[in-house]
Design a protein around this motif. Structure first.
Motif, short mmCIF file in Angstrom:
data_model
loop_
_atom_site.label_atom_id
_atom_site.label_comp_id
_atom_site.label_asym_id
_atom_site.label_seq_id
_atom_site.Cartn_x
_atom_site.Cartn_y
_atom_site.Cartn_z
N CYS A 239 -17.29 -4.38 2.75
CA CYS A 239 -16.00 -3.70 2.77
C CYS A 239 -15.98 -2.72 3.95
CB CYS A 239 -15.76 -2.95 1.46
SG CYS A 239 -15.38 -4.05 0.07
N LYS A 240 -14.80 -2.51 4.49
CA LYS A 240 -14.69 -1.69 5.70
C LYS A 240 -14.60 -0.20 5.39
CE LYS A 240 -12.34 -5.48 8.08
NZ LYS A 240 -11.06 -5.97 8.65
N LYS B 209 0.84 -1.19 0.00
CA LYS B 209 0.00 0.00 0.00
C LYS B 209 0.88 1.24 0.00
CE LYS B 209 -4.02 2.05 2.29
NZ LYS B 209 -4.97 1.95 3.43
N GLU C 71 -13.10 -6.20 -1.92
CA GLU C 71 -12.97 -7.01 -0.69
C GLU C 71 -11.58 -7.63 -0.61
OE1 GLU C 71 -15.51 -10.60 1.52
OE2 GLU C 71 -15.61 -10.36 -0.66
N TRP D 297 -4.72 -4.63 2.20
CA TRP D 297 -4.36 -3.26 2.55
C TRP D 297 -5.09 -2.72 3.77
CZ3 TRP D 297 -4.21 -0.02 -2.63
CH2 TRP D 297 -3.05 -0.36 -3.35
N PRO E 289 -8.75 -1.12 5.52
CA PRO E 289 -9.77 -0.19 5.03
C PRO E 289 -9.18 0.88 4.11
CG PRO E 289 -10.02 -0.56 7.38
CD PRO E 289 -8.72 -1.20 6.99
N CYS E 290 -9.90 1.17 3.02
CA CYS E 290 -9.46 2.17 2.04
C CYS E 290 -10.62 3.11 1.72
CB CYS E 290 -9.01 1.50 0.75
SG CYS E 290 -7.59 0.41 0.90
N GLU F 68 -8.98 -4.92 0.38
CA GLU F 68 -9.01 -4.57 1.81
C GLU F 68 -8.50 -5.72 2.68
OE1 GLU F 68 -12.05 -0.89 2.35
OE2 GLU F 68 -12.77 -2.84 3.01
#
Length: 418
Positions: A75-76, A33, A52, A58, A60-61, A55
């Protein structure tokens, strides 16, 4: 024996799908990242699964991804928006505007990760000029029903859009961009995947007009006006694409190879006919039926089963008012051509789980198909006349229904010759 063979063919299809699952295939192509601001955008039937997978590596984005209804994933950080496919809708229109706003005014220190899979053409919706959504929908429906190859459809789509043909990447310039692509197109040309939102294109608006004329598609004045003016599609050498790297991380050839390995482990000889087949579904089916019967005549007594594998993207010229798709129509035409030939079974499915616009992946056939049809009061030739393959296979219980597979590497076809 017939049910066992059909189960085996379904296992091969499942293996092809599993290999293309972004959760298993994407991480190897993802860099560390980057430091600084990272923004994730994307579109396609597999894009939420791709987000998904990102993440999972990496964390949460920030970002926005547009996928088909029913294909969202948890996804977070990345926001997942669902929209319509294969004909765009208001949800896709609004989400695409928000994505373009997110990408505007970025600097060189920002890193953009673009996640593109098949289906992005419909899900990324930003009509050019004064074209309305309803007009874009009508043109898209006409293209889908025309029988035009996917490459020609994409030329038209690009020149009627403000996001395709490299225009998404141009909006993000001068930010750095890595586009990870999941191929669903014959030949794996990055410019064809999702109509190439991060890839330049050398086609012209005049070519788009010629394609519309060739396939006898009438268009409103707003479309004619856009095609008569300067196109927003970027040439491949455009400076605004100089900060973009496009990488295909999964493709039909990998899925066919995985199915080949599994088939060989189960005692089959395997012949791959190609991963980029195109053409009218019923015509390809007739050709494959002739090939299968020829191969069967050549086999020696006691030879192991022979498996013919193929991928690509077939088309259907709509002649009737039935419910069907390229894979089901291929299977139906194959069954008609084989006419109950002993020892030959087949499967034809779309790896995204949706054949045409129906929530059906495809179908299986075998020597028993004509008898099952007769018992159910179904007529193979009548179903072909009306492009009603899904209804036909539903009536005899030979549909393949998977639900969302969360990936998309196009058609999968296997013919087992005993």
């Amino acid at each position: 024996m017939g049910d066992e063979v059909q189960d085996f063919l379904k296992q091969l299809f499942q293996r092809a799908v599993e290999v293309a699952d972004p959760m298993k295939s994407l991480a190897a192509h993802l860099p560390e990242k980057p430091a600084g601001r990272v923004l994730v955008v994307g579109a396609g039937k597999a894009s939420a699964r791709m987000a998904e997978a990102v993440e999972a590596v990496w964390g949460p984005c920030d970002g926005l991804v547009i996928t088909r209804y029913g294909y969202a994933r948890p996804c977070k950080g990345i926001e997942i928006v669902e929209a319509a496919h294969p004909v765009p809708d208001e949800a896709g229109l609004a989400a695409t505007k928000r994505m373009l706003d997110l990408l505007a005014d970025l600097d060189e220190e920002t890193f953009v990760l673009a996640l593109i899979s098949g289906g992005a053409s419909a899900l990324l919706t930003a009509p050019a000029g004064e074209i309305t959504l309803a007009e874009k929908q009508a043109v898209n429906q006409s293209l889908l029903a025309s029988g035009a190859p996917i490459g020609q459809m994409n030329v038209v789509r690009k020149h009627l859009s403000r996001v395709k043909g490299g225009q998404l990447a141009a909006t993000a310039y001068p930010a750095r961009m890595l586009a990870l692509l999941l191929s669903d197109v014959p030949g794996d040309d990055p410019a064809e995947i999702g109509s190439g939102p991060t890839v330049g294109d050398a086609s012209s608006a005049d070519e788009a007009k010629s394609i519309l004329d060739r396939w006898k598609i009438s268009v409103p004045a707003s479309v004619e006006a856009v095609l008569a003016g300067p196109s927003g599609v970027l040439a491949p050498a455009d400076e605004r694409l100089s900060h973009v790297t496009n990488t295909i991380f999964a493709a039909p050839s990998q899925s066919l190879e995985a199915a080949k390995v599994l088939a060989e482990e189960n005692g089959c000889e395997v012949e791959i006919l190609g991963d980029a087949l195109e053409g009218e579904a019923r015509e390809v089916a007739a050709e494959h039926a002739r090939l299968a019967l020829s191969r069967q005549r050549e086999r020696q007594a006691g030879s192991p089963p022979l498996l013919l594998l193929s991928g690509g993207e077939l088309t259907v010229t709509r002649r009737g008012d039935g419910v069907g798709g390229p894979n089901a129509e291929y299977a139906l035409a194959l069954a008609a051509a084989l006419d109950g030939a002993d020892g030959i079974h087949a499967i034809a499915c779309d790896t995204d789980g949706v054949d045409g616009a129906a929530e059906v992946a495809g179908a299986v056939i075998g020597p028993q198909t004509p008898a099952r049809a007769a018992a159910a009061g179904a007529d193979i030739q009548e179903a072909l006349r009306h492009n009603d393959a899904h209804t036909f296979f539903a009536s005899i219980g030979d549909q393949v229904v998977t639900g969302p597979t969360l990936t998309n590497v196009n058609d999968f076809r296997a013919i087992r010759i005993g």
